[in-house]
Design a protein around this motif. Structure first.
Motif, PDB file in Angstrom:
ATOM      1  N   SER A  47       0.838  -1.210   0.000  1.00 54.67           N
ATOM      2  CA  SER A  47       0.000   0.000   0.000  1.00 54.67           C
ATOM      3  C   SER A  47       0.868   1.253   0.000  1.00 54.67           C
ATOM      4  O   SER A  47       0.383   2.344   0.313  1.00 54.67           O
ATOM      5  CB  SER A  47      -0.920   0.010   1.224  1.00 54.67           C
ATOM      6  N   SER A  51      -1.202   3.188   4.430  1.00 54.16           N
ATOM      7  CA  SER A  51      -2.406   2.811   5.183  1.00 54.16           C
ATOM      8  C   SER A  51      -2.044   1.839   6.307  1.00 54.16           C
ATOM      9  O   SER A  51      -1.158   0.999   6.160  1.00 54.16           O
ATOM     10  CB  SER A  51      -3.456   2.193   4.259  1.00 54.16           C
ATOM     11  N   LYS A  53      -2.459  -1.243   8.800  1.00 54.83           N
ATOM     12  CA  LYS A  53      -3.021  -2.585   8.733  1.00 54.83           C
ATOM     13  C   LYS A  53      -2.714  -3.344  10.022  1.00 54.83           C
ATOM     14  O   LYS A  53      -1.669  -3.154  10.636  1.00 54.83           O
ATOM     15  CB  LYS A  53      -2.445  -3.361   7.545  1.00 54.83           C
ATOM     16  N   GLY A  82      -7.925  -6.683   4.937  1.00 58.32           N
ATOM     17  CA  GLY A  82      -6.582  -6.130   4.843  1.00 58.32           C
ATOM     18  C   GLY A  82      -5.630  -6.619   5.908  1.00 58.32           C
ATOM     19  O   GLY A  82      -4.424  -6.341   5.855  1.00 58.32           O
TER      20      GLY A  82
END
Length: 305
Positions: A47, A51, A53, A82
């Motif tokens: 990503s 982001s 996770k 995710g």
């Protein structure tokens, strides 16, 4: 060169990725209670490290993963939401911090902005990392589960409120109604259209009330874990185990114990045993305080005139 039968296969499962672990793993138990697993939060190369996770770690790798460290991961499982699952067959390799991961990107997740207008949280996306400030209006008892323990603290800004779930050892934190606190590094949890906040391995709780001095004779004490406190001057003051052990090393109440310390709200920040004042000295202190108050009243009156 290794023979084909001994060569590591990297084509089993998703493409290898680099992940950067942001905080220490929180260790929990499966419902059976027989095995443990770790959870943490990370940024990953798939990503662009942009982001947040969640990562679930098999007990085999719990001691391998450290916060603020990077790893290449092979043969992992990527869940639909995710989350990255590191299983027993996963290969975890240490590596350097990726060049694409800047210090500003890390700080954004490790020290997120403090939200004081709690109504704004209703529009935040699931798993968003924030910090939050508010006045405590309700504190639950410690809830023991098969996997972990938690305590729910309700905060308000006077207009809106939000529940903050404190997991693991944070559930034992002494928090009382009426106290203003800042809770850092929590994430939004969206369940059945309702938002709450979950603590993480990087969560810190800070009491923001003004620190005040106190002194007097201890009239009562609680030695129970989760409710460690002293009763002094008609007020219950929450203590740490270190405070209690220093005052009552045998965990038995001792009469006529005079203490001095500092507190924020009803939370003790420092305390130690002292020799009590003589009666004459105590009366002199009260007299001096009374004279100071009279002087303040005269000054205020002169300003008004």
């Amino acid at each position: 060169m290794a023979s084909p039968s001994k060569r590591m296969k990297t084509d089993d499962g998703p493409k290898p990725i680099t992940m950067f672990v942001l905080e220490d793993l929180v260790v929990r138990k499966y419902a059976t209670g027989e095995q443990t697993f770790g959870t943490s939060w990370m940024l990953s190369s798939d990503s662009g490290f942009e982001s947040l996770k969640q990562v679930i770690v098999h007990e085999k790798h719990i001691k391998v993963l450290k916060k603020m460290s990077a790893y290449v991961v092979i043969r992992y499982t990527a869940l639909e939401d995710g989350t990255l699952k590191i299983g027993q067959q996963t290969v975890v390799m240490q590596t350097k911090r990726p060049d694409a991961l800047t210090e500003d990107m890390i700080v954004e997740f490790v020290k997120p902005h403090v939200v004081e207008e709690l109504g704004r949280i209703g529009s935040f996306e699931n798993k968003k990392r924030i910090s939050v400030k508010g006045e405590v209006t309700k504190v639950s008892s410690v809830i023991e589960g098969t996997k972990s323990k938690r305590k729910v603290v309700t905060l308000t800004d006077g207009q809106a409120s939000i529940d903050v779930k404190l997991w693991g050892e944070l559930a034992e934190t002494g928090i009382h109604e009426g106290t203003t606190i800042v809770v850092t590094c929590v994430h939004v949890d969206l369940y059945q259209s309702k938002r709450s906040l979950n603590s993480t391995g990087g969560t810190v709780i800070q009491i923001t009330d003004v620190e005040e001095k106190f002194s007097g004779y201890v009239e009562g004490v609680s030695f129970e874990q989760g409710s460690l406190a002293i009763f002094l001057n008609g007020e219950v003051l929450t203590c740490t185990s270190r405070h209690i052990d220093s005052l009552f090393p045998t965990h038995e109440f001792i009469e006529s114990k005079y203490v001095e310390g500092k507190k924020k709200g009803c939370i003790v920040t420092a305390v130690e045993e002292q020799m009590p004042m003589e009666k004459e000295d105590l009366e002199q202190v009260k007299k001096d305080q009374g004279e100071d108050e009279q002087l303040d009243d005269r000054l205020l009156l002169s300003d008004m005139l």
